[in-house]
Write an enzyme that holds these catalytic residues in place. Structure first.
Site: not given
Ligand code: IPE
Ligand code: IPE
Ligand code: MG
Length: 263
Positions: A36, A84
């Site tokens: 993340d 997602n």
């Molecule tokens: C969790 O991250 C999903 C992945 C790393 C694939 P998210 O960024 O989607 O989670 P939330 O929305 O912060 O809970």
């Molecule tokens: C994690 O990074 C990757 C996926 C969930 C695919 P994010 O895209 O959630 O990055 P933040 O949380 O917005 O920084």
């Molecule tokens: Mg995230």
């Protein structure tokens, strides 16, 4: 063992110091990562979110390489959740494109490291171009005997439990048994992770203190490690820090006696 890192770790580096602290008999059997912070990494640089995802691929390479050299039984990476899909179409498309590219570019190396590749999640919902790349990587590495690399795609912990319960119930019905006879073992046998060792360590980057629907069943007694490091900045040293931290935990599994980690 330490010698597996000889070609990639320089003497006197932080990596090397941490490697000497690793207890090789108490490695996590199964380590999973919620990758993340890609979007925040990009925002800090005034770049579009997709630049963060692209930079995150380098972190994936680093942890896969490190996990294989450590000799982990299983490494599971959360790449795309069932939630997602709520993101803009172009971001979803970019993530899928990057996954395909990663598999194309890395398959030889994954295979060379004796890694078995698989996915967990409802991949039937993914585009056929992505599915064919996944099938190619899975088939090519199917007989490898080293670390199992599972990429969680269109993965949801709740969906997994529902899928497992459905499958377990169908088996019970076929045997003429009633729902009351359903056991934890019946469900566990149908989880996407059924062929993997017990989840010992769950890592989340970017400081968020939540599970976000990842490995709900498996994390019942996993140790949780959260680092402020954003995923694109995550490297070997961070994974080793997590492993060393894990090895200092006392796990009781509800009992009173300390249970030695793993093996
Ligand atoms: C969790 O991250 C999903 C992945 C790393 C694939 P998210 O960024 O989607 O989670 P939330 O929305 O912060 O809970
Ligand atoms: C994690 O990074 C990757 C996926 C969930 C695919 P994010 O895209 O959630 O990055 P933040 O949380 O917005 O920084
Ligand atoms: Mg995230």
């Amino acid at each position: 063992m330490l010698t597996d890192f000889a070609e990639v770790v320089s003497p006197g580096s932080a990596d090397e110091r941490l490697l000497t602290s690793v207890d090789w008999d108490r490695l996590p059997r199964h380590l999973a990562i919620i990758m993340d912070g890609n979007g925040r990494w990009a925002a800090q640089r005034g770049q579009p979110r997709i630049a963060g995802h692209r930079a995150g691929v380098e972190a994936v390479r680093a942890v896969v390489d490190t996990g294989a050299r450590l000799g982990l039984g299983a490494l599971t990476l959360y790449a795309f959740s069932t939630e997602n899909w709520k993101r803009p179409r172009y971001e979803v498309d970019a993530l899928m494109r990057m996954l395909r590219k990663y598999l194309r570019l890395e398959l030889d190396e994954i295979n060379r490291q004796n890694i078995r590749f698989q996915t967990i999640g409802r991949i039937e919902a993914l585009a056929s171009t992505v599915r064919s790349e996944i099938a190619r990587a899975s088939e090519r590495t199917a007989s490898n005997t080293g670390m199992v690399l599972s990429v969680a795609l269109n993965y949801g912990g709740r969906a997994e439990i529902v899928d497992a319960c459905r499958a377990a119930m169908r088996k019970l019905q076929a045997e003429g048994k009633s729902a009351d006879e359903l056991s934890e073992e019946d469900v566990e046998r149908e989880l996407y992770t059924r062929s993997l060792p017990e989840l010992d360590l769950l890592v989340r980057t970017s400081g968020e203190l939540r599970i976000s629907n990842f490995l709900l069943w498996q994390s019942a007694y996993a140790e949780i490690y959260v680092t402020e490091t954003l995923w694109p900045d995550f490297r070997r040293v961070h994974l080793l820090e997590a492993v060393v931290d894990y090895q200092q935990r006392s796990r009781r599994f509800g009992g009173l006696k300390l249970v030695a980690n793993a093996k």
